[in-house]
Write a protein that holds these residues in place. Structure first.
Motif, PDB file in Angstrom:
ATOM      1  N   VAL A 147       0.837  -1.207   0.000  1.00 21.18           N
ATOM      2  CA  VAL A 147       0.000   0.000   0.000  1.00 21.18           C
ATOM      3  C   VAL A 147       0.868   1.251   0.000  1.00 21.18           C
ATOM      4  CG1 VAL A 147      -1.652   1.334   1.360  1.00 21.18           C
ATOM      5  CG2 VAL A 147      -1.959  -1.131   1.091  1.00 21.18           C
ATOM      6  N   LEU A 148       1.922   1.252   0.798  1.00 21.70           N
ATOM      7  CA  LEU A 148       2.799   2.423   0.868  1.00 21.70           C
ATOM      8  C   LEU A 148       3.494   2.658  -0.458  1.00 21.70           C
ATOM      9  CD1 LEU A 148       4.391   1.845   4.391  1.00 21.70           C
ATOM     10  CD2 LEU A 148       2.676   3.557   3.770  1.00 21.70           C
ATOM     11  N   SER A 149       3.954   1.599  -1.111  1.00 18.56           N
ATOM     12  CA  SER A 149       4.625   1.730  -2.397  1.00 18.56           C
ATOM     13  C   SER A 149       3.668   2.262  -3.453  1.00 18.56           C
ATOM     14  CB  SER A 149       5.189   0.372  -2.831  1.00 18.56           C
ATOM     15  OG  SER A 149       5.773   0.457  -4.109  1.00 18.56           O
ATOM     16  N   GLU A 150       2.423   1.758  -3.445  1.00 19.15           N
ATOM     17  CA  GLU A 150       1.428   2.201  -4.421  1.00 19.15           C
ATOM     18  C   GLU A 150       1.056   3.659  -4.193  1.00 19.15           C
ATOM     19  OE1 GLU A 150      -2.641   2.939  -5.857  1.00 19.15           O
ATOM     20  OE2 GLU A 150      -2.112   2.652  -3.761  1.00 19.15           O
ATOM     21  N   GLN A 177       8.853   0.083  10.496  1.00 23.32           N
ATOM     22  CA  GLN A 177       9.956   0.630   9.715  1.00 23.32           C
ATOM     23  C   GLN A 177       9.516   1.113   8.331  1.00 23.32           C
ATOM     24  OE1 GLN A 177      12.839   1.031  11.174  1.00 23.32           O
ATOM     25  NE2 GLN A 177      13.746   2.085   9.430  1.00 23.32           N
ATOM     26  N   ASN A 178       8.644   0.349   7.654  1.00 25.18           N
ATOM     27  CA  ASN A 178       8.185   0.756   6.327  1.00 25.18           C
ATOM     28  C   ASN A 178       7.391   2.057   6.384  1.00 25.18           C
ATOM     29  OD1 ASN A 178       9.293  -1.498   4.981  1.00 25.18           O
ATOM     30  ND2 ASN A 178       7.505  -2.747   5.497  1.00 25.18           N
ATOM     31  N   VAL A 183       6.972   7.974   5.649  1.00 23.93           N
ATOM     32  CA  VAL A 183       6.724   9.298   6.219  1.00 23.93           C
ATOM     33  C   VAL A 183       7.950  10.190   6.042  1.00 23.93           C
ATOM     34  CG1 VAL A 183       6.277  10.557   8.358  1.00 23.93           C
ATOM     35  CG2 VAL A 183       4.987   8.479   7.839  1.00 23.93           C
ATOM     36  N   ARG A 184       9.145   9.618   6.202  1.00 27.82           N
ATOM     37  CA  ARG A 184      10.370  10.401   6.032  1.00 27.82           C
ATOM     38  C   ARG A 184      10.445  10.973   4.615  1.00 27.82           C
ATOM     39  NH1 ARG A 184      15.033  10.108   3.771  1.00 27.82           N
ATOM     40  NH2 ARG A 184      14.616   8.033   2.914  1.00 27.82           N
TER      41      ARG A 184
END
Length: 381
Positions: A147-150, A177-178, A183-184
């Protein structure tokens, strides 16, 4: 005057044939300056041609007109062709839009999207059209790497266009961590991210005009909402949570870990008093049942409760004053241990929170609470 002189020059060349400029001056009674200007104008209109030897000759108006108007005619033909191509493209895309999610909901207040593919496609379409601000509430703790990558490419595009992006997570997300890495990246581009303890509704609001709200009976679906009153309510709810939320920490500090752990425990206490079961508490706080059980065990040990029922009784009258203060010998601030890639974020939450609060568990009970042996019950007073 210049037009009359030009007509006289053109007539002379047409009647008498080619002539030099000097011959024209000698043959015509016009002023020298006016005659020179008239000749220059006739050359620009291509009504007069100049030979290599300098002699001037008249040309046909039809040929001159074709040459003078040819560039304009070519531009008109090109623009007409471009307009026809654009019309064909728009006509071809109209059925596509009408069959799309946005086309179906045009003029509607609410549209149910019951599958994940439709939800993701709609998010992409709405994000591409956004111009001012996107608000996102993402409960449930850590988000999956897929989801984060998408989401990353879409978020980067929004921020690069100058669209403001604000996101709410639950506290437990900051130990994954992901999620931390995501967020970073987005905060470096200008996104704003905060965390809260308790549960909230999953919602994304685009330009305060359209919202996607999770469906109660379809975990992977969403309601596409355009009703202004519902949008206003969703925005107001987000703003209230945003004001009370904590900024997502760029670097974990031990004091911050302790405070977050205590906020989570306070939320658990409130739900224990209200009679919530462990599974529901864990779901609302975005953590695993095992991590929730660890927090509950620590709370029960702190107040001297024998079981869940006893804990609810002991906490009922003291909820307003309940706190988890730091020990007198407070630990110095420093980087906390974060979850390694692939590690369960709930384990990281529990380990970090319990490590920071280790001394608190051994300390004094909250105001009005007296620890006692497990075999004795407390009386109100």
């Amino acid at each position: 005057m210049a037009r009359a002189v030009g007509a006289e020059v053109y007539r002379h060349l047409a009647d008498h044939g080619p002539a030099s400029l000097a011959e024209l001056h000698a043959a015509l009674a016009a002023d020298r300056v006016d005659l020179d200007l008239a000749v220059r104008h006739l050359l620009e209109l291509r009504l007069v041609r100049q030979a290599p030897d300098g002699h001037l000759r008249a040309d046909t108006p039809a040929r001159a007109g074709m040459e003078a108007l040819a560039p304009a005619v070519r531009d008109l033909v090109r623009h007409h062709r471009e307009l026809q191509e654009m019309h064909s493209t728009l006509a071809a895309l109209l059925p596509v839009y009408e069959s799309s999610t946005l086309g179906r909901v045009a003029g509607k207040q609410v549209e149910r999207l019951t599958d994940l593919a439709s939800v993701r496609r709609t998010i992409t379409e709405l994000a591409a059209r956004s111009t001012t601000e996107v608000l996102a509430s993402q409960p449930g703790g850590a988000r999956s790497e897929e989801v984060l990558s998408e989401s990353l490419h879409r978020t980067e595009s929004l921020l690069n266009r100058g669209v403001r992006m604000r996101t709410l997570y639950q506290h437990t997300a900051q130990y994954d961590q992901n999620t931390v890495e995501y967020v970073r990246k987005v905060t470096a581009l200008g996104a704003e991210v905060r965390t809260v303890s308790d549960a909230f509704v999953r919602v994304i609001v685009f330009d305060r005009a359209t919202a996607l709200i999770e469906l109660r009976d379809e975990p992977l679906g969403a309601a596409l909402v355009q009703d202004p009153s519902v949008i206003d309510f969703a925005v107001a709810s987000f703003e209230r949570a945003w004001v009370a939320a904590d900024e997502f920490p760029a670097v974990q500090q031990r004091q911050r870990v302790r405070e977050t752990s205590n906020n989570i425990k306070s939320s658990i206490v409130r739900m224990l008093v209200q009679g919530y079961e462990e599974k529901l508490i864990a779901k609302r706080l975005g953590m695993s049942v095992r991590t929730c059980q660890r927090h509950i065990s620590e709370i029960m040990r702190r107040i001297g409760a024998r079981n869940r029922l006893h804990a609810g009784y002991l906490l009922r009258d003291e909820l307003a004053g309940l706190s988890f203060p730091p020990p007198d010998d407070d630990l110095p601030a420093g980087p906390a241990t974060t979850a390694a890639p692939g590690a369960d974020h709930e384990e990281a939450t529990a380990e970090a929170g319990n490590a920071a609060a280790a001394d608190e568990v051994k300390g004094a009970a909250p105001p009005g609470t007296v620890p006692r042996p497990a075999g004795r019950s407390r009386t109100a007073g």
